[in-house]
Design an enzyme around this catalytic site. Structure first.
Site, mmCIF file in Angstrom:
data_model
loop_
_atom_site.group_PDB
_atom_site.id
_atom_site.type_symbol
_atom_site.label_atom_id
_atom_site.label_comp_id
_atom_site.label_asym_id
_atom_site.label_seq_id
_atom_site.Cartn_x
_atom_site.Cartn_y
_atom_site.Cartn_z
ATOM 1 N N ASP A 1 -4.156 -13.185 3.256
ATOM 2 C CA ASP A 1 -5.403 -12.740 3.879
ATOM 3 C C ASP A 1 -6.637 -13.014 3.022
ATOM 4 O OD1 ASP A 1 -4.276 -10.888 2.192
ATOM 5 O OD2 ASP A 1 -4.304 -9.225 3.612
ATOM 6 N N ASP B 1 -2.206 -10.738 -2.375
ATOM 7 C CA ASP B 1 -2.780 -10.253 -1.117
ATOM 8 C C ASP B 1 -4.241 -9.895 -1.399
ATOM 9 O OD1 ASP B 1 -1.722 -8.844 1.701
ATOM 10 O OD2 ASP B 1 -3.489 -7.877 0.844
ATOM 11 N N HIS C 1 -5.985 -7.502 -0.459
ATOM 12 C CA HIS C 1 -6.195 -6.075 -0.702
ATOM 13 C C HIS C 1 -5.463 -5.662 -1.978
ATOM 14 C CE1 HIS C 1 -6.477 -6.664 3.724
ATOM 15 N NE2 HIS C 1 -7.539 -5.876 3.584
ATOM 16 N N HIS D 1 0.826 -1.228 0.000
ATOM 17 C CA HIS D 1 0.000 0.000 0.000
ATOM 18 C C HIS D 1 0.854 1.270 0.000
ATOM 19 C CE1 HIS D 1 -3.621 -2.297 0.482
ATOM 20 N NE2 HIS D 1 -3.265 -2.789 1.656
HETATM 21 ZN ZN LIG Z 1 -3.795 -7.454 2.735
#
Ligand SMILES: [Zn+2]
Lengths: 316, 220
Positions: free
Chosen positions: A253, A164, A166, A127
């Site tokens: 995740d 991931d 996200h 991120h």
């Molecule tokens: Zn994540």
């Protein structure tokens, strides 16, 4: 059996939350315990990560941002900008060492001391953008490793596979206009999950148009949807791009037991993805895969998935 | 919010005597689909759209032996006032964005010229402008997570929820509250500026509210 570098440093545990938080040192404690007991670390090439050169970090991040981050840590700030990205006084150094870990993994593979690498590093990175940390991430480890390979080892084209759950908005932004780094991300649909980016029509800009590829998954999606996406979306793109190295932003995740998202991927899904990426690497880039830990917050599934991931990298 | 905030103020207009050819050229140049037609003093007298022009040319097009050159000549010789819509659906400067949305929907038009008290054109608001306003209002593209909470339809629940969220020192970037399919319930959507929504979800559930599971959205 392949030689797989194991990148870990006890100082990674020093970046610890001042309040209850899912991204904690216990994640790495659980991983090292589990892989140790399974006898896997003994079968890997142990590499101790080093602090990176300034130029390697500056190839991705702005000097002003690094200064701001360092100052915030020294001053004792508990968070960086947003409340979910915590700091303690070690965080700046640990973030550097985390990026250094990704570099060490890339170096081992580039120089041939290992065929592949698994970097058990934190804080995570995908991120983080050039001038911003967010979503638990301070420095973009995968991006730093990609730039390092290009600058120091004459690598032209790098593929980053980000599984991931996200979307890696930081990584996408860094390489948005860069045709030499292909960014592929499979993640929960941005309408439902942080950070709210990574829609299917985000495909890069300018010269980088076509070297960003996003596959948003509806809540509830699992192994079958992931398999289809890897085979029908990722694979043809890799055939066209022909990377020289594959980096994996390996978050775990998307697992059904992970509390931070709504997907249903199981151990078998992560086995398939690893196997698929290894096969692509064997076909296009001499088997070179550098896997870099991102998220994964439920200890039991995190460790069992990483065990499978490492076994697949070993091709034992 | 008033339409003046969202309308385009720099607009292309045409005189009633302007040719269809000229109007079509303007539309292509500015990638727009309609042009307000105004008299010399700026008073709105009509609106001409790309469809109006196509419809006017099409019948002549179907005459046997009619060439492209003749079609062009026809367009150059025909003033927009011959084909424009004279009963224009308009917004006024004091209309709200909600007024504009309802007008665009109910009258099935793509654009509303915005007129001032004197009937002069002050701007134009299109479906695209309204969609842009929605994108902003929904917080799409802002770095955030989403929460959907089902609450009993009674006063004070939203306040309770925002109090819970604020106790985590997290900013709310967007709020939407709509009727729920079950009578007596409402759905509240929040976008919150954090990755770490788990503890917030938990606190909301502990306060007795129902968090909707996104994976259930797909079920019929
Ligand atoms: Zn994540």
């Amino acid at each position: 059996m392949k030689r797989v570098a194991w990148i870990y440093h006890p100082d990674y545990l020093l970046h610890s939350p001042p309040f209850e938080h899912p991204e904690s040192p216990e994640r790495l404690v659980a991983i090292t315990d589990h892989l140790g007991k399974a006898g896997l670390i003994d079968r890997m090439v142990v590499v101790t990560p080093e602090y990176p050169e300034d130029t390697d970090i500056l190839s991705v991040h702005d000097r002003d941002y690094l200064n701001r981050l360092e100052t915030a840590c020294r001053r004792g700030d508990l968070t960086l900008d947003s409340e979910d990205t915590y700091l303690n006084r070690h965080s700046f150094n640990v973030a550097l060492l985390s990026a250094g870990g990704a570099i060490s993994g890339a170096k081992a593979v580039a120089e041939g001391t290992a065929d592949r690498a698994f970097c058990a590093i934190r804080p995570p990175g995908h991120h983080a953008g050039p001038d911003v940390g967010m979503g638990f991430c301070l420095l973009n480890n995968a991006a730093v490793a990609a730039r390092y390979l290009q600058a120091r080892h004459g690598v032209g084209k790098v593929l980053i596979v980000d599984w991931d759950v996200h979307h890696g908005n930081g990584t996408q932004n860094i390489f948005l206009e860069d045709p030499s780094v292909f960014y592929f991300s499979i993640h929960e649909h941005p309408t439902f999950l942080y950070p709210g980016t990574g829609r299917r029509w985000e495909i890069g800009k300018g010269k980088g148009e076509g070297t960003t590829l996003n596959a948003p998954m509806a809540p509830g999606a699992g192994d079958a949807e992931y398999r289809t996406t890897f085979e029908q979306t990722l694979e043809p793109a890799v055939e066209r791009f022909r990377p020289e190295v594959i980096l994996v932003s390996a978050g775990f995740d998307a697992h059904r037991d992970d509390p931070l998202a709504d997907l249903m991927v199981t151990e078998e899904g992560f086995r398939f993805m690893t196997r698929h990426v290894v096969a692509l690497a064997n076909k296009f880039c001499g088997g070179k895969v550098v896997s870099i830990l991102e998220g994964g917050y439920e200890p039991s599934s995190l460790t069992s998935c990483i065990e499978i991931h490492v076994r697949e990298l070993l091709e034992e | 919010m008033f339409v003046a905030r969202r309308m385009k103020k720099k607009i292309v207009t045409a005189a009633p005597s302007a040719s269809l050819f000229e109007a079509q050229r303007q539309m292509r140049e500015h990638t727009i689909r309609q042009i307000p037609v105004v008299s010399e003093d700026g008073t709105l007298v009509g609106i001409v759209s790309d469809r109006d022009i196509r419809a006017a040319v099409l019948p002549t097009d179907m005459v046997p032996g009619f060439t492209i050159g003749e079609a062009e000549k026809f367009m150059k010789n025909t003033p927009v006032e011959r084909v424009m819509t004279r009963k224009v659906v308009t917004a006024t400067l004091s209309d709200t964005l909600e007024d504009a949305i309802v007008l665009l929907h109910d009258f099935r038009v793509n654009a509303l010229p915005v007129v001032d008290a004197a009937g002069k054109v002050a701007g134009i608001i299109t479906r695209t402008d309204v969609l842009e306003a929605f994108i902003d209002a929904l917080g799409v593209g802002e770095i955030s997570s989403r929460l959907e909470v089902v609450v009993p339809d009674m006063p004070g629940t939203l306040a309770q929820l925002t109090a819970i969220i604020s106790s985590f020192h997290v900013n709310i970037t967007s709020v939407l509250s709509t009727r729920h399919v079950d009578i007596g319930k409402r759905s509240n959507f929040f976008r919150v500026a954090t990755l770490n929504v788990g503890p917030i979800r938990k606190a909301i559930e502990e306060a007795g509210f129902e968090i909707l599971d996104p994976s259930k959205f797909l079920l019929p």
